[in-house]
Enzyme design. Structure first.
Site, PDB file in Angstrom:
ATOM      1  CG  ASP A  16      -6.756  -6.777   3.086  1.00 44.70           C
ATOM      2  OD1 ASP A  16      -7.632  -6.076   2.547  1.00 44.70           O
ATOM      3  OD2 ASP A  16      -5.546  -6.495   3.056  1.00 44.70           O
ATOM      4  CG  HIS A  72      -1.847  -1.138   1.287  1.00 43.47           C
ATOM      5  ND1 HIS A  72      -2.917  -1.236   0.433  1.00 43.47           N
ATOM      6  CD2 HIS A  72      -1.890  -2.253   2.057  1.00 43.47           C
ATOM      7  CE1 HIS A  72      -3.586  -2.345   0.679  1.00 43.47           C
ATOM      8  NE2 HIS A  72      -2.984  -2.995   1.661  1.00 43.47           N
ATOM      9  CD  GLN A  92      -0.093  -9.692   4.708  1.00 38.04           C
ATOM     10  OE1 GLN A  92       0.195  -8.897   3.827  1.00 38.04           O
ATOM     11  NE2 GLN A  92      -0.896  -9.391   5.725  1.00 38.04           N
ATOM     12  CD  GLU A 134      -3.601  -9.653   3.174  1.00 34.93           C
ATOM     13  OE1 GLU A 134      -3.776  -8.762   4.019  1.00 34.93           O
ATOM     14  OE2 GLU A 134      -2.850  -9.502   2.194  1.00 34.93           O
TER      15      GLU A 134
HETATM   16  C1  3PY Z   1      -4.303  -6.550   6.940  1.00 31.61           C
HETATM   17  O1  3PY Z   1      -4.761  -6.443   8.076  1.00 31.61           O
HETATM   18  O2  3PY Z   1      -4.997  -6.738   5.931  1.00 31.61           O
HETATM   19  C2  3PY Z   1      -2.868  -6.475   6.735  1.00 31.61           C
HETATM   20  O3  3PY Z   1      -2.407  -6.716   5.661  1.00 31.61           O
HETATM   21  C3  3PY Z   1      -2.014  -6.084   7.900  1.00 31.61           C
HETATM   22  O4  3PY Z   1      -0.688  -6.243   7.647  1.00 31.61           O
HETATM   23 MG    MG Z   2      -3.784  -6.720   4.104  1.00 25.80          MG
END
Ligand code: 3PY
Ligand code: MG
Length: 248
Positions: free
Chosen positions: A171, A43, A143, A145
């Protein structure tokens, strides 16, 4: 001991997120005693050259872990070539994507990372040493997410070459129609499923929270890759606290 070895042996690693495009901010925060820096290249405005400048400002005081914009060959190759100690790949939703992250991160024959001579390789001077140590010495963090990642987490954790699964609670909650409700019971249940799968596969776990208090429950559960707070939040909280004393 380097960041990746500490991550694998389950040392508690407390980091914070860098988003402000200024090497001076990275330099300041690197002096504060964190175990690692979560550099957010997904981001915000920062480009790869600016991240290199940030890493140069950190100057080895603290491990630099760069979150790449996506799971692509270019993003991963450039992040590694500027000298990241680890990368975080966002939105890895199935084992195929996890395998792609491994492929782009590891040199042949293990993967398909291209050969470059950049900052990571000492501009060529450290080429041999770097080639011998990079595959194993650089952390690959994916990740979880999205609810799709939760549904596929057992297969994701079995992909060889992944060092940790990092929850993105914001996310994840958004993908469940509960944006920002990171303590909602259904969101927490989804996180619990990821926790269990990682435990069963001996995989390190990471969590992001906007404050120290929000990451504490995950530290108590044994998560060891922790990111607490964001640089911009430190600035605005500090500035707001000053002006509030005059408004009282
Ligand atoms: C989220 O919370 O989506 C993130 O990517 C935090 O790092
Ligand atoms: Mg995220």
């Amino acid at each position: 001991m380097n960041f990746t070895s500490r991550l694998r042996q389950n040392d508690l690693l407390i980091g914070t997120m860098l988003t402000i495009p200024a090497p001076e901010v990275a330099e300041m925060i690197a002096k504060c005693g964190f175990d690692w820096l979560f550099m957010d290249g997904e981001h915000g405005a920062l480009s790869i050259l600016e991240w290199q400048r940030m890493m140069q400002a950190v100057g080895g005081r603290c491990p630099n872990v760069l979150r790449v914009p996506g799971c692509t060959e270019q993003d991963i190759k450039k992040a590694l070539d500027i000298g990241a100690d680890g990368i975080i790949v966002p939105m890895v939703n199935d084992a195929g994507q996890a395998q792609q992250a491994v492929d782009w991160s590891k040199y042949p024959p293990r993967g398909r990372r291209g050969i470059g001579l950049a900052r990571a390789q000492g501009y060529g001077l450290d080429f041999g040493d770097y080639m011998a140590t990079a595959d194993d010495g650089i952390a690959l963090i994916v990740q979880a997410e999205h609810i799709d990642a939760v549904d596929n987490i057992e297969a994701i954790t079995q992909v060889d070459g992944i060092d940790a699964v990092f929850i993105g609670p914001y996310d994840l909650s958004a993908s469940m129609g509960k944006t920002g409700e990171v303590e909602d019971p259904e969101v927490v249940a989804a996180i619990d499923r990821v926790t269990l799968a990682c435990r069963q596969n001996n995989m390190a776990l990471g969590y992001f929270g906007v404050s120290a208090a929000s990451v504490r429950p995950y530290i108590d559960q044994g998560y060891n890759l922790i990111c607490a707070g964001v640089d911009a939040g430190f600035v605005t909280a500090g500035a707001s606290a000053v002006i509030e004393t005059f408004e009282a």
